[in-house]
Design a protein around this motif. Structure first.
Motif, short mmCIF file in Angstrom:
data_model
loop_
_atom_site.label_atom_id
_atom_site.label_comp_id
_atom_site.label_asym_id
_atom_site.label_seq_id
_atom_site.Cartn_x
_atom_site.Cartn_y
_atom_site.Cartn_z
N TYR A 1 0.86 -1.18 0.00
CA TYR A 1 0.00 0.00 0.00
C TYR A 1 0.90 1.23 0.00
CZ TYR A 1 0.83 0.34 5.09
OH TYR A 1 1.40 0.45 6.34
N VAL A 2 0.34 2.38 -0.39
CA VAL A 2 1.11 3.61 -0.53
C VAL A 2 0.61 4.64 0.48
CG1 VAL A 2 1.78 5.48 -2.09
CG2 VAL A 2 1.44 3.16 -2.99
N VAL A 3 1.54 5.30 1.16
CA VAL A 3 1.23 6.39 2.09
C VAL A 3 1.82 7.68 1.52
CG1 VAL A 3 1.52 7.30 4.42
CG2 VAL A 3 1.28 4.83 4.06
N ILE A 4 1.01 8.74 1.47
CA ILE A 4 1.46 10.02 0.93
C ILE A 4 1.26 11.11 1.97
CG2 ILE A 4 1.08 11.79 -0.83
CD1 ILE A 4 0.36 9.62 -2.79
N HIS A 5 2.33 11.90 2.20
CA HIS A 5 2.28 13.07 3.06
C HIS A 5 2.46 14.33 2.21
CE1 HIS A 5 3.37 10.04 6.15
NE2 HIS A 5 2.80 10.87 7.01
N ILE A 6 1.60 15.31 2.42
CA ILE A 6 1.81 16.66 1.89
C ILE A 6 1.57 17.61 3.05
CG2 ILE A 6 1.08 18.43 0.26
CD1 ILE A 6 0.24 16.31 -1.67
N GLY A 7 2.63 18.27 3.51
CA GLY A 7 2.51 19.10 4.70
C GLY A 7 2.11 18.24 5.89
N GLN A 8 1.04 18.64 6.59
CA GLN A 8 0.55 17.90 7.74
C GLN A 8 -0.49 16.85 7.36
OE1 GLN A 8 1.97 18.38 10.81
NE2 GLN A 8 3.32 19.76 9.67
N GLN A 9 -0.81 16.74 6.09
CA GLN A 9 -1.85 15.81 5.65
C GLN A 9 -1.24 14.46 5.28
OE1 GLN A 9 -4.81 18.07 2.92
NE2 GLN A 9 -2.90 19.24 2.87
N LYS A 10 -1.96 13.40 5.63
CA LYS A 10 -1.49 12.04 5.36
C LYS A 10 -2.67 11.21 4.86
CE LYS A 10 0.13 7.89 7.80
NZ LYS A 10 0.54 7.36 9.13
N LEU A 11 -2.51 10.59 3.70
CA LEU A 11 -3.53 9.70 3.15
C LEU A 11 -2.84 8.44 2.62
CD1 LEU A 11 -5.70 12.27 1.13
CD2 LEU A 11 -6.27 11.24 3.34
N LYS A 12 -3.60 7.36 2.52
CA LYS A 12 -3.01 6.12 2.02
C LYS A 12 -4.01 5.35 1.17
CE LYS A 12 -4.00 3.51 6.28
NZ LYS A 12 -3.39 2.72 7.37
N THR A 13 -3.47 4.49 0.32
CA THR A 13 -4.29 3.63 -0.52
C THR A 13 -4.71 2.40 0.28
OG1 THR A 13 -2.46 2.28 -1.35
CG2 THR A 13 -2.92 4.35 -2.51
N HIS A 14 -5.56 1.59 -0.33
CA HIS A 14 -5.90 0.32 0.28
C HIS A 14 -4.77 -0.68 0.02
CE1 HIS A 14 -7.22 -0.20 -3.90
NE2 HIS A 14 -7.12 -1.49 -3.72
N VAL A 15 -4.77 -1.76 0.75
CA VAL A 15 -3.77 -2.82 0.61
C VAL A 15 -4.19 -3.77 -0.50
CG1 VAL A 15 -2.63 -4.75 1.77
CG2 VAL A 15 -3.18 -2.67 3.06
N ILE A 16 -3.23 -4.14 -1.34
CA ILE A 16 -3.47 -5.16 -2.36
C ILE A 16 -2.66 -6.40 -1.97
CG2 ILE A 16 -3.17 -5.82 -4.78
CD1 ILE A 16 -3.80 -3.01 -5.57
N LYS A 17 -3.34 -7.49 -1.77
CA LYS A 17 -2.72 -8.70 -1.26
C LYS A 17 -1.92 -9.45 -2.35
CE LYS A 17 -4.37 -8.86 3.02
NZ LYS A 17 -3.49 -8.94 4.21
N ARG A 18 -0.76 -9.92 -1.94
CA ARG A 18 0.06 -10.85 -2.73
C ARG A 18 0.25 -10.39 -4.18
NH1 ARG A 18 -3.35 -13.49 0.47
NH2 ARG A 18 -4.91 -13.73 -1.18
N ASN A 19 0.82 -9.19 -4.33
CA ASN A 19 1.00 -8.65 -5.67
C ASN A 19 2.13 -7.62 -5.66
OD1 ASN A 19 0.74 -7.62 -8.29
ND2 ASN A 19 -1.50 -7.79 -8.25
N CYS A 20 3.19 -7.88 -6.42
CA CYS A 20 4.30 -6.93 -6.54
C CYS A 20 4.15 -6.02 -7.75
CB CYS A 20 5.63 -7.67 -6.60
SG CYS A 20 6.10 -8.42 -5.02
N ASN A 21 3.05 -6.17 -8.49
CA ASN A 21 2.71 -5.26 -9.59
C ASN A 21 1.25 -4.82 -9.43
OD1 ASN A 21 5.13 -5.34 -11.64
ND2 ASN A 21 4.81 -7.47 -10.99
N PRO A 22 0.95 -4.18 -8.29
CA PRO A 22 -0.45 -3.87 -7.96
C PRO A 22 -1.01 -2.74 -8.81
CG PRO A 22 1.01 -2.86 -6.38
CD PRO A 22 1.89 -3.70 -7.27
N VAL A 23 -2.32 -2.78 -9.03
CA VAL A 23 -3.05 -1.71 -9.70
C VAL A 23 -4.03 -1.12 -8.69
CG1 VAL A 23 -4.61 -1.08 -11.58
CG2 VAL A 23 -2.81 -2.78 -11.97
N TRP A 24 -3.80 0.14 -8.31
CA TRP A 24 -4.69 0.82 -7.36
C TRP A 24 -5.73 1.69 -8.07
CZ3 TRP A 24 0.62 0.65 -5.86
CH2 TRP A 24 0.88 -0.06 -4.68
#
Length: 205
Positions: free
Chosen positions: A29-52
């Motif tokens: 999953y991906v976590v993104i910070h911009i300034g004080q804001q933090k958002l993340k994607t959902h988790v994709i199980k068992r995949n090293c080439n995930p499509v979010w």
């Protein structure tokens, strides 16, 4: 909301050859910070080439902020393992947005600016800032740092609502005999890994 310049959509499209952190795969999953804001994607199980194809929306008050992102492997009983990180400079994109203020009827797929990869910007290849149907977007292929392998495809998309302060024009187009003159490089979209298409169904602000 008077201090908000606008809203930045960070469209996390997909990962490419991400690092293995479990036995033979990862749960990224991906976590993104911009300034004080933090958002993340959902988790994709068992995949090293995930499509979010996931849209994360941030309010922007300072045009000089950077995007800080990190990829993690989700674990159940231990701390999540890191799978690389990157810092993205927003200044070229913000400059292109300011440059285009007041311009209308540009041809679709017009490249306002091209950014070449270097040791400071985490780009894996050339990134183009594109005008299309009145929208200005930037597709980026990001090479993750502090990891043995892995890249991310993301897109930036700027939006302003009536309550936003908005970006001020830097006056980068010239007026000559009451005609606005601009230089535009026609961009032929590449829907391969270099310039991924915008995911369908992205929500509008």
């Amino acid at each position: 909301m008077s201090d908000v310049l606008g809203f930045l959509k960070v469209i996390v499209q997909r990962g490419i050859n991400l690092a293995i952190r479990d036995a033979i795969t990862s749960d990224p999953y991906v976590v993104i910070h911009i300034g004080q804001q933090k958002l993340k994607t959902h988790v994709i199980k068992r995949n090293c080439n995930p499509v979010w194809n996931e849209v994360l929306i941030f309010s922007i008050k300072d045009p000089n902020v950077s995007i800080n992102l990190a990829v993690y492997d989700k674990d159940t009983f231990t701390l999540d393992d890191q799978m690389g990180m990157a810092e993205i400079d927003l200044k070229p994109y913000i400059a292109a947005l300011k440059m285009a203020k007041g311009l209308h009827n540009l041809p679709n797929n017009c490249a306002l600016k091209r950014i070449q990869p270097n040791q400071n910007n985490c780009l894996a290849n050339e990134s183009s800032i594109i005008w299309e149907n009145g929208k200005i977007t930037q597709d980026m292929r990001i090479k993750l740092k502090n990891v043995e392998c892995g890249e991310l495809l993301i897109q930036l998309d700027w939006n302003e609502t009536p309550n936003c302060k908005g970006l001020e024009s830097e006056g980068t187009y010239a007026r000559f005999n009451h005609i606005y003159i601009y230089i535009c490089v026609q961009h032929i979209p590449d829907h391969g890994l270099g310039h991924p298409a915008r995911p369908e169904g992205s929500p509008e602000i």
